[in-house]
Design a protein around this motif. Sequence first.
Motif, PDB file in Angstrom:
ATOM      1  N   GLU A 269       5.335  -0.896  -3.366  1.00 31.98           N
ATOM      2  CA  GLU A 269       5.209   0.095  -2.300  1.00 31.98           C
ATOM      3  C   GLU A 269       6.586   0.592  -1.871  1.00 31.98           C
ATOM      4  O   GLU A 269       7.495  -0.219  -1.640  1.00 31.98           O
ATOM      5  CB  GLU A 269       4.481  -0.501  -1.094  1.00 31.98           C
ATOM      6  CG  GLU A 269       4.199   0.508   0.007  1.00 31.98           C
ATOM      7  CD  GLU A 269       3.438  -0.100   1.164  1.00 31.98           C
ATOM      8  OE1 GLU A 269       2.825   0.661   1.928  1.00 31.98           O
ATOM      9  OE2 GLU A 269       3.457  -1.342   1.304  1.00 31.98           O
TER      10      GLU A 269
ATOM     11  N   ASP B 299       2.697   2.687  -5.122  1.00 32.34           N
ATOM     12  CA  ASP B 299       2.386   3.532  -3.968  1.00 32.34           C
ATOM     13  C   ASP B 299       3.667   4.078  -3.347  1.00 32.34           C
ATOM     14  O   ASP B 299       4.536   3.314  -2.912  1.00 32.34           O
ATOM     15  CB  ASP B 299       1.623   2.728  -2.907  1.00 32.34           C
ATOM     16  CG  ASP B 299       0.285   2.213  -3.433  1.00 32.34           C
ATOM     17  OD1 ASP B 299      -0.341   2.926  -4.244  1.00 32.34           O
ATOM     18  OD2 ASP B 299      -0.132   1.110  -3.039  1.00 32.34           O
TER      19      ASP B 299
ATOM     20  N   SER C 228      -0.377  -1.302  -8.804  1.00 28.11           N
ATOM     21  CA  SER C 228      -0.473  -0.097  -7.986  1.00 28.11           C
ATOM     22  C   SER C 228       0.916   0.313  -7.512  1.00 28.11           C
ATOM     23  O   SER C 228       1.604  -0.458  -6.842  1.00 28.11           O
ATOM     24  CB  SER C 228      -1.385  -0.359  -6.778  1.00 28.11           C
ATOM     25  OG  SER C 228      -1.411   0.756  -5.925  1.00 28.11           O
TER      26      SER C 228
ATOM     27  N   THR D 266       1.035  -4.895  -6.160  1.00 27.76           N
ATOM     28  CA  THR D 266       1.470  -3.568  -5.751  1.00 27.76           C
ATOM     29  C   THR D 266       2.988  -3.448  -5.692  1.00 27.76           C
ATOM     30  O   THR D 266       3.706  -4.438  -5.541  1.00 27.76           O
ATOM     31  CB  THR D 266       0.925  -3.219  -4.346  1.00 27.76           C
ATOM     32  OG1 THR D 266       1.446  -4.177  -3.410  1.00 27.76           O
ATOM     33  CG2 THR D 266      -0.583  -3.234  -4.311  1.00 27.76           C
TER      34      THR D 266
END
Length: 365
Positions: free
Chosen positions: A257, A221, A219, A255
């Motif tokens: 970020e 982000d 992910s 992730t």
Amino acid sequence: MSAFIVPGVTFRQIIDEGLKRGEYPEAASDMNAWRTKRIEAHRAARQTTELSQPGGRWLKIAERRTADGGTVGLRADITELKAAKDAAELASQAKSDIISNLSHELRTPLTVILGYAKLLANGSALPEVRGLRNTLNDPATQPSEVAPQAESVLNRFFSLARKVVNSAQDLIALVEDLLDFEAIETGKMRLFPEPTRIQRIFEELHEQYGAAAAEKGVSLDFAPDDIVVQADPRRLKQVLREIVGNAVKFTESGTIEVTTRVLGEMAQINITDTGCGISQSDLDAIFMPFSQVDPSSTRKKGGTGMGLAISRGLIEAQEGSIGVSSEEGKGTRFWIALPLAAELPAHDDQQAVPDATRLAERRRA
């Protein structure tokens, strides 16, 4: 020790006293063997010895026999000299490693370019081209049979051309790294700082790396505040591309970020991932020129290993700073701090940035 050295004291007594006080760290594993070896060297008085001392100090000891049968010893503190020598040796080895890696990285795209260029130059040897020729030379060939084969030939040539272009772009990127590094080292790097909206750079980076992260199930982000910094937009994008690109390369799950926050008159950009992480012993080395944390993994993933050294130079040249914290096996956080801009970008049609605007007002007051 000096108060103990008085006329009549033997060399063995001096050595024993030093051992008792822990002044010979290298003797810790076997004091008797070390004592014997040191006394023999003293009696021979024909060599120069380097001895480590407590606190990381080093002594250089030269002993020689005199004509009357005595021994003269000279001792010099060479701590700084030895540190400089060790640093030079490490730098030389690091440079050899990076040159070896660079040679490999340059050779790879060149080999691809040469190989596929030869195929394009000798297209008649391609199976698709031979098949099309056989079809055209066959009197029984129907017009409807030619088009699919011709399309296949074109697709084959297009595919080879794309591989040549991609490899050429990789080669150009490597050369640009070298040129950037040289410009930073010699102080010739030209930067053009201006009010730069961070959010817009992040939108471009998400478009560039979002698909690659998604393919790995990672992910990506981006949650930046709408902040304006005083920076060269092209060079800031280059630095963020380096860090975000590395995060995508070395994060296999979890992730990545990207966030921002305002700290006084500075904006801080944080890039946090759940990748393989970096050992504490290697953290100090990752921003150093001609230094790689793991040359084997760098070679496997590609690149020269100079990207972070270049990034540090670019950020510091813009009155900013860059740093990293990491835990091996758990992930890494890079941060970049840059001055907030006193005004918005020219021709900016978006709403004013709250934090940057308040700072601009304070500066004008």
